[in-house]
Design an enzyme around this catalytic site. Structure first.
Site, PDB file in Angstrom:
ATOM      1  CG  ASP A  60      43.591  50.932  40.185  1.00 41.97           C
ATOM      2  OD1 ASP A  60      43.017  50.786  39.088  1.00 41.97           O
ATOM      3  OD2 ASP A  60      44.601  50.299  40.505  1.00 41.97           O
ATOM      4  CG  ASP A  61      39.791  49.495  38.080  1.00 41.53           C
ATOM      5  OD1 ASP A  61      40.461  49.971  37.156  1.00 41.53           O
ATOM      6  OD2 ASP A  61      39.807  48.290  38.391  1.00 41.53           O
ATOM      7  CB  CYS A  98      45.619  50.037  35.469  1.00 41.77           C
ATOM      8  SG  CYS A  98      44.288  49.128  36.243  1.00 41.77           S
ATOM      9  CG  ASP A 157      43.335  53.660  36.742  1.00 39.43           C
ATOM     10  OD1 ASP A 157      42.127  53.590  37.067  1.00 39.43           O
ATOM     11  OD2 ASP A 157      44.159  52.774  37.043  1.00 39.43           O
TER      12      ASP A 157
END
Ligand SMILES: *[C@@H]1O[C@H](CO)[C@@H](O)[C@H](O)[C@H]1NC(C)=O
Ligand SMILES: *[C@@H]1O[C@H](CO)[C@@H](O)[C@H](O)[C@H]1NC(C)=O
Ligand SMILES: *[C@@H]1O[C@H](CO)[C@@H](O)[C@H](O)[C@H]1NC(C)=O
Length: 594
Positions: A49-50, A85, A335
């Site tokens: 994530d990120d 996201c 993402d």
């Protein structure tokens, strides 16, 4: 166990073993199910994530290097198409651009889990197609924003043989998470580290999966290295502005690492002069105190990623113990990207700059070249087609992306033939994560269309914002994207690019973006064909031929907005290619809209 009874329910309902109704590629065995399974590969998909590519996060992940980079192929020019996201994940799990899913935000009304459901996508996305192809599907970790302790059962996420989801409003609390398994009620984990919990859940699903006859597709979606985000007022909405964003929290055993490490000081890091357009251009230079705090934020991200590095090691050793490593693809990506300090921005994503749109993609597995890199252009919309190709299921005609080649020969061929564009889009706000310094936490009107194009002799990013400001960066000469060639104070008429007047290049880029911003299916993959149906133009280089000057400079409509909206409201987005047609209309000349 609940999930195994679910499995039997699914068998009884005929949700598995439907391979006879799918007209698959020639190599799909038509005989018994068991023999199908002895040959078809498994997939483990790890989605962080990120996680940035540009701030060198991969350099701090030795086990990912050992198991994935050294044993697989690194797709260095891989991009998300919407840098946040939920929209990015929906795009990835459907093979469609965000303008075709219309899940364009993390929260309702334009996005989040409820929008995913109301768009009908819970009935029509990757895990469902994988089950139809005879795969057992497992997922653990974060799926989408606004998938919460309140709505996880209305409806349940479809398509998974086994699932254990992180739920809002606890998704981003590293030491206070809520996981929700199959049809069970959510369980809170106060004081336990979310990534360590995730590891156990992932290993558990893997153990379950290898016992079954069917091949499996396991997704592991850690929240690292996303900010730790806590909701201050639980009576308010779960997905929105009440979140307080702070640096991620690593596991105790990783807290001491990387003491001297700082955000790479690239030329676009907290630059002396402002850069970009719109709200970015108005940002003040960060103070030393602010920079120091952001360096800490950066280190916490690298530390938080160590738990993910360990999961990759744990998964590889378990696949090996089970004797299935050689028949399993491992796909690793994130993402969206992330920025800290570039263009003076506070920690965050949501922009079209390289830091935010370019993300890691590493693939290892049967036939994938080892210790290799490739520069072919790939995007998240290509991943669903790639997964279906791996499992031998037919591709869907409405995919906006195309399968990524995995073999040496396929990659070589793509180097010559594959498209060179990335269709970037965004609607809504940009958020400054971390402490609030002397610029706002929320920037509205962060709505834009972007085109990233990477050819043999060029590398550009072109974008049009909802206030009709334009950006063009030549990344071959300006990798930090500091010199906007279309800035209001630049004398555009006097510039040249690739040996052509700048305006001629911009006219082509704008027309390509005009097609892409509302493209569907094949047009998203081969947009030049929409402009040149005779198929004599395949790339920017071809389109620059002077014989098309009139076509591009006079006949085409231009990308423009009539106003800024926080979602995909078509009538705010100017002329539309599909609706209004591209040619034989007198468009605005470039000089009127720059
Ligand atoms: C990977 O390739 C590089 C050179 O391209 C080489 O130096 C390195 O030893 C290789 N690593 C492995 C694990 O094969
Ligand atoms: C955002 O865009 C809207 C509509 O285009 C405009 O009315 C408003 O002034 C803009 N807000 C800011 C902060 O620029
Ligand atoms: C996208 O969804 C929003 C919110 O539901 C809606 O207002 C808008 O019309 C939709 N856009 C398109 C192109 O369908």
């Amino acid at each position: 166990m609940v999930w195994s009874s679910l499995l039997w329910t699914n068998w009884a309902l005929g949700l598995f073993g439907q391979q006879q109704v799918i007209s698959g590629p020639e190599h799909r065995p038509q005989d018994s199910y068991a023999s199908v399974n002895s040959k078809r590969p498994n997939v483990v998909f790890i989605l962080t994530d990120d996680q940035d590519l540009h701030m060198q996060s991969l350099d701090y992940l030795p086990l990912i290097k050992k198991h994935l980079l050294d044993q697989g192929t690194f797709y260095r020019k891989h991009f998300c198409t919407v840098a946040i996201c939920c929209p990015s994940r929906v795009s990835l799990l459907t093979g469609k651009a965000a303008h075709n899913t219309n899940v364009t935000d993390v929260n309702p009304p334009y996005g989040g889990y409820p929008k995913f459901v109301s768009q009908g996508l819970n009935e029509n996305f990757l895990p469902i197609w994988l089950q139809e192809a005879g795969y057992n599907t497992y997922y653990t970790g974060k799926l989408f924003n606004w998938h919460s302790v309140d709505n996880y059962h209305s409806p349940f996420v479809k398509g998974f043989t086994g699932s254990d989801f992180l739920l809002d409003p606890f998704t981003y609390q590293y030491l206070n998470s809520a996981y929700q398994r199959n049809r069970d009620a959510p369980v809170r984990h106060v004081g336990e580290h979310t990534t360590d919990l995730l590891a156990e859940k992932a290993y558990g699903f893997l153990d379950d999966a290898v016992k079954e006859d069917a091949p499996f597709f396991l997704t592991i979606a850690p929240v690292a290295p996303h900010s730790n985000a806590q909701v201050n007022d639980l009576t308010e909405n779960v997905g929105g502005k009440n979140y307080e964003f702070r640096a991620p929290i690593p596991a105790k055993r990783h807290e001491h690492l990387f003491k001297d490490v700082k955000v790479p000081r690239t030329e676009n890091f907290n630059p002396k002069e402002p850069s970009g357009v719109n709200w970015v251009r108005g940002l003040p230079r960060q103070s030393q105190e602010n920079v120091d705090a952001n360096d800490h934020f950066y280190r916490q991200r690298l530390r938080a990623l160590q738990g993910v590095d360990e999961i990759v090691d744990g998964i590889v050793s378990r696949l090996e113990q089970h004797g299935v490593l050689d028949n399993t693809y491992i796909v690793y990506s994130a993402d969206n990207g992330y920025h800290i300090g570039q263009h003076r921005m506070q920690p965050g994503k949501e922009c079209g700059f390289e830091e935010d749109i370019r993300v890691p993609l590493i693939i290892r597995g049967p036939g994938v070249p080892k210790n290799a890199t490739t520069d072919i252009v790939t995007t998240h919309t290509d991943l669903a087609p790639t997964f279906l190709q791996i499992v031998g299921a037919p591709l869907r005609p409405d995919f906006d992306g195309e399968a990524i080649p995995l073999s040496k020969a396929g990659i070589q061929e793509a180097t010559q033939k594959r498209h060179e564009h990335v269709n970037v889009e965004y609607w809504g706000i940009a958020l400054a994560e971390g402490k609030v310094w002397d610029s706002p936490k929320i920037h509205t009107n962060n709505t834009y269309k972007g085109l990233r194009i990477l050819g043999e002799s060029y590398s550009f990013y072109y974008s049009v914002w909802c206030n009709n400001e334009h950006e063009l960066y030549d990344l071959n000469t300006d990798p930090g994207q500091l010199k906007n060639l279309l800035a209001r104070d630049v004398k555009v008429e006097q510039q040249t690019l690739l040996g052509f007047p700048l305006t001629k290049v911009v006219a082509r880029l704008d027309s390509l973006l005009f097609v892409l911003k509302s493209c569907k299916g094949r047009t998203c993959i081969q947009p030049w064909r929409a402009l040149h149906p005779a198929a004599n133009v395949e790339n920017l280089h071809d389109a620059l031929s002077p014989r098309y000057d009139h076509f591009y400079e006079v006949q085409q409509q231009r990308v423009e907005y009539s106003r800024c909206e926080a979602g995909y409201i078509v009538d705010a987005e100017g002329p539309q290619f599909e609706r209004d047609g591209a040619v034989y209309r007198h468009g605005t000349r470039w000089s009127e809209w720059v």
